[in-house]
Design an enzyme around this catalytic site. Structure first.
Site, PDB file in Angstrom:
ATOM      1  N   TYR A  31       3.498   6.436   2.571  1.00  0.00           N
ATOM      2  CA  TYR A  31       3.180   5.510   1.470  1.00  0.00           C
ATOM      3  C   TYR A  31       4.452   4.828   0.998  1.00  0.00           C
ATOM      4  CZ  TYR A  31       5.018   8.708  -2.118  1.00  0.00           C
ATOM      5  OH  TYR A  31       5.829   9.506  -2.884  1.00  0.00           O
ATOM      6  N   CYS A  32       4.256   3.675   0.360  1.00  0.00           N
ATOM      7  CA  CYS A  32       5.359   2.941  -0.269  1.00  0.00           C
ATOM      8  C   CYS A  32       4.774   2.182  -1.447  1.00  0.00           C
ATOM      9  CB  CYS A  32       6.044   2.023   0.744  1.00  0.00           C
ATOM     10  SG  CYS A  32       4.977   0.746   1.430  1.00  0.00           S
ATOM     11  N   THR A  33       5.500   1.208  -1.966  1.00  0.00           N
ATOM     12  CA  THR A  33       5.051   0.534  -3.199  1.00  0.00           C
ATOM     13  C   THR A  33       3.751  -0.242  -3.007  1.00  0.00           C
ATOM     14  OG1 THR A  33       7.408   0.235  -3.631  1.00  0.00           O
ATOM     15  CG2 THR A  33       5.868  -0.901  -5.111  1.00  0.00           C
ATOM     16  N   ILE A  62       1.212   2.499  -3.539  1.00  0.00           N
ATOM     17  CA  ILE A  62       1.057   3.144  -4.850  1.00  0.00           C
ATOM     18  C   ILE A  62       0.328   2.205  -5.818  1.00  0.00           C
ATOM     19  CG2 ILE A  62       2.321   4.086  -6.836  1.00  0.00           C
ATOM     20  CD1 ILE A  62       4.724   4.408  -4.741  1.00  0.00           C
TER      21      ILE A  62
END
Ligand SMILES: [Zn+2]
Ligand SMILES: [Zn+2]
Length: 329
Positions: free
Chosen positions: A188-190, A217
């Site tokens: 996952y990342c932003t 996120i």
């Protein structure tokens, strides 16, 4: 008698503006021509923010009036190249940027993995709802592919984080992850963009079961209220960091100076340092928004107004900078 104040302001101000976060990996034959045209479009629609264009696609964080952003979404999606763009939309009371920048780069997010085409191979998308159901399973490794300054102020509970200062360093860290090779990995990342290449790279390195949190996120916060995301999510506009967890929020970061629990994110007031740090109210007062005594005494230190966000001087700002056909609107 109980006096209840109606939240006029909240209702009135929220929703005038939108912040859009989006990307699309899709081949652009003439990036320079597209850049020019897109830059003009943004000026005409009073869109501000940062947009990166490359032959591999488009990546942007922008703000604008609700009607302008809605128009932007529908116009971009009307272009067959960008029809599948997934927009993360948040409300805001004003622009989240002072300027519009539309730039050409080699990659839409700098990874050094220039040969990886996520349209050919990438991790399997997990939608926020699916991620929420799977995230606590024992056989799942949740991998944060973001940098230190990001995961230090907020990350998913039990996530594996990497000691990197920039996403470019991700490929070097994959060696450390070999022990998880036979597990299910969810990256996952932003906003999801880094995972497109990060998960593809893991697959290329022989990891067999790789997933990615689609929309990152931010989308998980919007759609699933951010359960089990601890701390704040660092963002790339003048909000600096945002809350995403409305279910079980907790603070995980500490004041850079005194070490008390704190999730107020600031940029150091010394422009040459500009350290992104959590700084508590009292330390920030004491140091006038700087991260140390040295920074406080720096001759160019910017005045601290309590936000820790510093606008560049926009006097004389010309939105047409970068355009070849100046004033041709
Ligand atoms: Zn402090
Ligand atoms: Zn500093």
């Amino acid at each position: 008698m109980e006096i209840r104040r109606k939240p006029y302001n909240a209702i009135f101000f929220m929703g005038n503006y939108l912040i859009l976060l989006y990307y699309c990996y899709s081949k652009i034959e003439d990036p320079e021509g597209f850049r020019e045209q897109h830059h003009l479009y943004c000026i005409q629609h009073n869109i501000r923010g940062r947009i990166i264009i490359s032959s591999e696609g488009i990546n942007g964080t922008i703000s604008g009036l609700k009607k302008d952003c809605e128009q932007y979404i529908s116009d971009l999606k009307a272009d067959p190249r960008f029809a599948k763009t997934d927009f993360k939309t948040e409300q805001h009371q004003k622009h989240a940027f002072e300027k519009i920048h539309v730039r050409i780069k080699d990659e839409i997010v700098n990874s050094g993995l220039i040969d990886i085409d996520p349209n050919r191979k990438t991790g399997i998308y997990l939608e926020p709802k699916e991620f929420k159901e799977l995230k606590n399973r024992d056989d799942i490794i949740i991998l944060d592919v973001r940098s230190n300054y990001e995961h230090k102020i907020g990350k998913f509970k039990n996530a594996v984080t990497l000691d990197i200062e920039h996403f470019r360093e991700f490929p070097e860290k994959v060696e450390e992850l070999k022990k998880y090779k036979d597990k299910k990995i969810v990256t996952y990342c932003t906003g999801g963009i880094k995972c497109e290449k990060a998960s593809a790279f893991l697959l290329e390195k022989g990891f067999s079961d790789v997933y990615q949190l689609h929309g990152g996120i931010i989308k998980y916060g919007i759609e699933e209220k951010g359960e089990d995301f601890q701390g704040k999510c660092y963002v790339f506009d003048n909000r600096i960091a945002v809350d995403v967890n409305k279910i079980n929020p907790e603070v995980i970061s500490e004041c850079f100076v005194c070490g008390t629990q704190c999730d107020r994110m600031l940029n150091c007031a010394n422009p040459e340092c500009n350290n992104h740090i959590p700084l508590c109210e009292s330390c920030a007062q004491e140091l006038e928004g700087a991260c140390s005594e040295t920074c406080k005494n720096h001759p160019q230190k910017r005045p601290y107004n309590g936000t820790g966000y510093y606008q560049k001087n926009t006097n004389g700002y010309n939105p047409y900078i970068g355009l070849k056909r100046k004033n041709s609107v």
